[in-house]
Design a protein around this motif. Structure first.
Motif, PDB file in Angstrom:
ATOM      1  N   GLU B 194       0.684  -1.080   0.022  1.00 51.07           N
ATOM      2  CA  GLU B 194      -0.049  -0.030   0.141  1.00 51.07           C
ATOM      3  C   GLU B 194       0.817   1.342  -0.154  1.00 51.07           C
ATOM      4  O   GLU B 194       0.393   2.344  -0.555  1.00 51.07           O
ATOM      5  CB  GLU B 194      -0.901   0.201   1.106  1.00 51.07           C
ATOM      6  N   GLY B 198       1.569   4.212  -2.625  1.00 47.71           N
ATOM      7  CA  GLY B 198       1.225   5.803  -2.277  1.00 47.71           C
ATOM      8  C   GLY B 198      -0.077   6.014  -1.918  1.00 47.71           C
ATOM      9  O   GLY B 198      -0.655   7.027  -2.009  1.00 47.71           O
ATOM     10  N   GLU B 199      -0.670   4.887  -1.265  1.00 46.24           N
ATOM     11  CA  GLU B 199      -2.031   4.957  -0.752  1.00 46.24           C
ATOM     12  C   GLU B 199      -1.973   5.690   0.367  1.00 46.24           C
ATOM     13  O   GLU B 199      -1.027   5.942   1.141  1.00 46.24           O
ATOM     14  CB  GLU B 199      -2.559   3.736  -0.676  1.00 46.24           C
ATOM     15  N   ALA B 200      -3.106   6.803   0.740  1.00 47.63           N
ATOM     16  CA  ALA B 200      -3.099   7.609   1.912  1.00 47.63           C
ATOM     17  C   ALA B 200      -3.766   7.034   3.080  1.00 47.63           C
ATOM     18  O   ALA B 200      -4.459   5.889   2.948  1.00 47.63           O
ATOM     19  CB  ALA B 200      -3.904   8.793   1.305  1.00 47.63           C
ATOM     20  N   SER B 201      -3.547   7.671   4.084  1.00 44.82           N
ATOM     21  CA  SER B 201      -4.303   7.303   5.454  1.00 44.82           C
ATOM     22  C   SER B 201      -4.919   8.583   6.026  1.00 44.82           C
ATOM     23  O   SER B 201      -4.562   9.707   5.246  1.00 44.82           O
ATOM     24  CB  SER B 201      -3.196   6.593   6.507  1.00 44.82           C
ATOM     25  N   TYR B 202      -5.795   8.278   7.302  1.00 47.72           N
ATOM     26  CA  TYR B 202      -6.259   9.416   7.669  1.00 47.72           C
ATOM     27  C   TYR B 202      -5.283  10.506   8.277  1.00 47.72           C
ATOM     28  O   TYR B 202      -5.647  11.719   8.394  1.00 47.72           O
ATOM     29  CB  TYR B 202      -7.387   9.142   8.863  1.00 47.72           C
ATOM     30  N   VAL B 203      -3.910   9.942   8.661  1.00 49.55           N
ATOM     31  CA  VAL B 203      -3.242  11.037   9.104  1.00 49.55           C
ATOM     32  C   VAL B 203      -2.205  11.308   8.082  1.00 49.55           C
ATOM     33  O   VAL B 203      -1.154  12.131   8.449  1.00 49.55           O
ATOM     34  CB  VAL B 203      -2.088  10.353  10.202  1.00 49.55           C
ATOM     35  N   THR B 204      -2.182  10.993   6.808  1.00 53.80           N
ATOM     36  CA  THR B 204      -1.447  11.624   5.801  1.00 53.80           C
ATOM     37  C   THR B 204      -1.558  13.143   5.635  1.00 53.80           C
ATOM     38  O   THR B 204      -2.865  13.552   5.649  1.00 53.80           O
ATOM     39  CB  THR B 204      -1.845  10.848   4.404  1.00 53.80           C
ATOM     40  N   ALA B 205      -0.597  13.968   5.762  1.00 54.05           N
ATOM     41  CA  ALA B 205      -0.527  15.333   5.817  1.00 54.05           C
ATOM     42  C   ALA B 205      -1.608  15.742   4.695  1.00 54.05           C
ATOM     43  O   ALA B 205      -2.306  16.651   5.271  1.00 54.05           O
ATOM     44  CB  ALA B 205       0.824  15.869   5.676  1.00 54.05           C
ATOM     45  N   ASN B 206      -1.357  15.436   3.661  1.00 52.61           N
ATOM     46  CA  ASN B 206      -2.272  16.107   2.568  1.00 52.61           C
ATOM     47  C   ASN B 206      -2.877  14.953   1.405  1.00 52.61           C
ATOM     48  O   ASN B 206      -1.783  14.735   0.673  1.00 52.61           O
ATOM     49  CB  ASN B 206      -1.513  17.393   1.840  1.00 52.61           C
ATOM     50  N   VAL B 207      -3.862  14.566   1.480  1.00 55.98           N
ATOM     51  CA  VAL B 207      -4.384  13.685   0.609  1.00 55.98           C
ATOM     52  C   VAL B 207      -4.244  13.991  -0.853  1.00 55.98           C
ATOM     53  O   VAL B 207      -4.136  13.187  -1.815  1.00 55.98           O
ATOM     54  CB  VAL B 207      -5.745  13.132   0.917  1.00 55.98           C
ATOM     55  N   ARG B 208      -4.243  15.332  -1.161  1.00 59.35           N
ATOM     56  CA  ARG B 208      -3.952  15.511  -2.501  1.00 59.35           C
ATOM     57  C   ARG B 208      -2.619  15.538  -2.987  1.00 59.35           C
ATOM     58  O   ARG B 208      -2.585  15.461  -4.274  1.00 59.35           O
ATOM     59  CB  ARG B 208      -4.511  17.245  -2.502  1.00 59.35           C
ATOM     60  N   ASN B 209      -1.876  15.279  -2.277  1.00 60.71           N
ATOM     61  CA  ASN B 209      -0.352  14.824  -2.643  1.00 60.71           C
ATOM     62  C   ASN B 209      -0.414  13.320  -3.054  1.00 60.71           C
ATOM     63  O   ASN B 209      -0.521  12.507  -2.134  1.00 60.71           O
ATOM     64  CB  ASN B 209       0.605  15.117  -1.670  1.00 60.71           C
ATOM     65  N   LYS B 210      -0.079  12.885  -4.408  1.00 59.07           N
ATOM     66  CA  LYS B 210      -0.276  11.611  -4.647  1.00 59.07           C
ATOM     67  C   LYS B 210       0.899  10.915  -5.099  1.00 59.07           C
ATOM     68  O   LYS B 210       1.089  10.195  -6.073  1.00 59.07           O
ATOM     69  CB  LYS B 210      -1.501  11.376  -5.841  1.00 59.07           C
ATOM     70  N   ARG B 224      -2.176   3.012  10.293  1.00 59.66           N
ATOM     71  CA  ARG B 224      -2.084   2.022   9.134  1.00 59.66           C
ATOM     72  C   ARG B 224      -2.353   0.801   9.881  1.00 59.66           C
ATOM     73  O   ARG B 224      -3.034  -0.163   9.195  1.00 59.66           O
ATOM     74  CB  ARG B 224      -1.147   2.021   8.137  1.00 59.66           C
TER      75      ARG B 224
END
Ligand SMILES: Cc1cc2nc3c(=O)[nH]c(=O)nc-3n(C[C@H](O)[C@H](O)[C@H](O)COP(=O)(O)OP(=O)(O)OC[C@H]3O[C@@H](n4cnc5c(N)ncnc54)[C@H](O)[C@@H]3O)c2cc1C
Ligand code: SF4
Ligand code: FES
Ligand code: FES
Lengths: 341, 262
Positions: B194, B198-210, B224
């Motif tokens: 994952e 590059g999958e995101a999580s709730y604590v990912t700083a900015n989900v728009r950064n892919k 996670r």
């Protein structure tokens, strides 16, 4: 678990035909809610029609917006580039829910149809109008710390637990539904779930056999400024006590558009329209956020054990709006809020 | 396992019954005798109750295969035939529609590594990897696994060589009682993919950064892995174990034997 017939439908029409024809039949998505409730003997379908393999798993542009397939998993949806880029609020809300394993299994259609986590509902030895109409509501005068502060009735004070749906409510999503004989209808998100009223056994306005095919998201300008805040008893893998989906469009510091939806406070995602109205045209300041939150919560009707939710929801609205103003950046948001509260 | 052929010494009724249940295997049975795997398949396609009704005649033969008798379900309602792969090997079973993947692994396939903690999706002890994604086998109906590829803790090592995640859990003492460990390790193995995606999580700083191939902070690893509860509280060591596999640097081992060696 009681015995049931299991089948996989080759196509949606067959699935819809099977479930429409049998009042005791249910669709099976990821099974994360239904299988659990069947183990608890709360739900007793005699037939399951597995729709998880039907070809409704795409996420694609539709008009100026995006359409998300009902059988796509929550994990797939939250990580889709279109969603992350254009609807970060939805990605955040999905990622706030459950665990990585459950999000890998859960489908979008199943998520919207998940049932309350009211502990009386789960315990077949307790009275519960939602599980067994007419038996009374165990929570109304029982332990109701996790229950509703808005829109409840004497018949049921349960909350609806989905995080994803709170974001969908804020984003004015539209649920696309198909019934027998190819009948289709579009249900605006606000009309999808319902308040308990006299019929708490009905969580939403889907009819038996109606199948959700997709959820459509209209285009918006909120991607820059949106935030999903979830407050729970431990920092992960727990349902919300209160959650807030907040999104803003500003002109300088002036609020042009704002959306606020609350989770964990009612039988459906609760659009804080009083607060929204209050904020339009005002400046995005903490004082204004506070006043807007207070205006919304003035109408709250807490139960014996959940008065804390009124104060919590007010603070959560302020924090979520601040988080949105900071571009939904998780790290900054957390650091800020701890120093403030 | 060495397959010991048993000479086919069947009555007409027995032969007919077998033929009905395993048409594909019948000629093989006639020419080279009944082998253990035929019994397994027989159990798989019928279940004990059916066998009792259909095959009383070959009871003698069945009795000799006592060890696998325990694995046979007592009673199947709404049986579903499933074919799927478990740790690389194809499996064909008939299961009750109510049977979960977890019970199928443990009770029918003798793979008891996956654990039943809560049976309600709340602990992660039953985590397995299905088609490259970590899922909860206690909420997965076996019937839904047709054509899928399941990897359990038993399938991670290559021969005698541990999967790096297994080795790292040992190095970092990522467990105490070990009950949650198979689930933790399966979960952590899938998490590595994952992160690569590059999958995101709730604590990912900015989900728009892919960004692809993201580097997970300890906070990210904790979030996670939150779907795997450890009642012994081995969390700090679990995070260390995962960090070592995820990063390219060795992470210092924090424990040592009483004589000071590690
Ligand atoms: C331990 C645990 C913790 C959780 N924590 C959270 C949380 O924090 N936040 C949160 O939001 N959720 C949480 N969940 C709930 C989870 O998100 C839901 O169980 C999941 O989204 C349901 O999706 P599913 O596909 O598994 O549904 P299923 O269980 O398969 O189905 C649920 C219902 O939806 C119906 N259905 C399915 N698909 C369709 C369709 N296309 N059209 C019409 N009806 C359909 C089914 O008939 C059934 O009635 C948690 C669950 C567990 C077990
Ligand atoms: S609150 Fe609703 S779900 Fe809970 S016991 Fe009352 S009727 Fe049942
Ligand atoms: S046994 Fe499956 S989550 Fe606990
Ligand atoms: S090691 Fe005992 S539960 Fe985790």
């Amino acid at each position: 678990m009681r015995p049931f017939k299991y089948s996989t439908a080759p196509d949606p029409a067959t699935a819809i035909g099977l479930v429409s024809a049998n009042p005791t039949a249910k669709y099976l998505g990821g099974g994360t809610n239904l299988v659990d409730l069947m183990k608890e003997d709360v739900m007793r379908p005699a037939e399951l029609v597995d729709v998880s393999r039907l070809k409704y798993a795409k996420i694609e542009k539709k008009g100026s917006g995006v359409s998300i397939g009902a059988t796509a998993t929550n994990a797939f949806t939250a990580n889709d580039d279109l969603i992350r880029e254009n609807y970060p609020l939805l990605a955040m809300a999905i990622l706030a829910g459950a665990s990585a394993q459950i999000r890998n299994m859960a489908t979008n259609g199943g998520n919207l149809n998940q049932r309350t986590r009211c502990s009386y509902f789960y315990d077949v030895n307790m009275p519960c109008n939602k599980r067994e109409p007419g038996t009374g509501c165990g929570a109304l005068h029982g332990v109701n710390k996790n229950h509703a502060i808005f829109g409840w009735s004497e018949k049921c004070v349960a909350t609806y637990p989905s995080d994803m749906a709170v974001a969908l409510a804020a984003l004015n999503a539209v649920v696309q539904v198909e019934g027998v004989n190819n009948t289709k209808r579009s249900i605006p998100f606000a009309d999808f779930h319902r308040l308990p009223g006299d019929h708490p056994e009905l969580d939403n306005n889907l009819k038996q056999g109606e199948f959700i095919t997709s959820i459509d998201l209209p285009a918006n300008k909120f991607a820059e400024k949106s935030y999903y805040l979830k407050i729970r008893e431990r920092s992960s893998y727990a349902f919300a006590l209160v959650s807030v989906a907040a999104a803003l469009v500003t002109d300088g510091n002036k609020i042009k558009e704002v959306r606020i939806a609350l989770g964990g406070v009612a039988h459906k995602p609760w659009r804080a329209s009083v607060a929204e109205q209050w904020l339009i045209g005002k400046h995005a300041t903490e004082a204004n956020f506070k006043a807007a939150a207070a205006a919304e919560l003035k109408n709250a009707q807490p139960l014996q054990h959940n008065k804390y939710k009124v104060a919590l929801a007010a603070k959560a609205i302020i924090r979520a709006l601040e988080g949105a103003m900071q571009g939904g950046a998780y790290g900054t948001m957390e650091a800020d809020s701890t120093s403030k509260n | 396992m060495e397959e010991q052929a048993k000479l086919p010494d069947l009555t007409e009724a027995e032969r007919k019954a077998l033929e009905e249940l395993m048409p594909d295997e019948m000629s093989e049975i006639i020419t080279s005798g009944i082998k253990r795997r035929h019994f397994l398949k027989l159990f798989a396609v019928t279940g004990a109750s059916l066998l009792a009704a259909h095959l009383l005649g070959i009871e003698q033969l069945m009795a000799r295969s006592a060890p696998i008798e325990q694995q046979a379900p007592v009673f199947i309602e709404n049986g579903i035939n499933i074919s799927f792969k478990v740790n690389g090997s194809p499996q064909h079973l008939m299961v009750d529609s109510r049977m979960t993947l977890l019970d199928t692994l443990r009770e029918r396939l003798n793979l008891t590594g996956s654990k039943k903690g809560c049976d309600h999706g709340q602990c992660g002890a039953c985590t397995v990897i299905v088609d490259d994604r970590r899922v909860l086998s206690c909420l997965t109906l076996a019937a839904t696994c047709e054509d899928k590829k399941v990897t359990t803790i038993e399938g991670l090592a290559t021969g005698n060589e541990l999967h790096p995640m297994q080795a790292s859990f040992i190095k970092h003492d990522g467990f105490q009682c070990g009950y949650c460990t198979p689930g933790q390790i399966c979960s952590a193995v899938a998490l590595m993919d994952e992160a690569k995606n590059g999958e995101a999580s709730y604590v990912t700083a900015n989900v728009r950064n892919k960004n692809k191939s993201i580097k997970l902070s300890d906070e990210e690893i904790r979030e996670r892995m939150s779907g795997n509860i450890c009642r012994c509280g081995a969390y700090p060591n679990i995070v260390d174990a995962i960090r070592e596999v995820h990063g390219d640097k060795a992470v210092a081992q924090v424990w040592q034997f009483a004589d000071g060696t590690i």
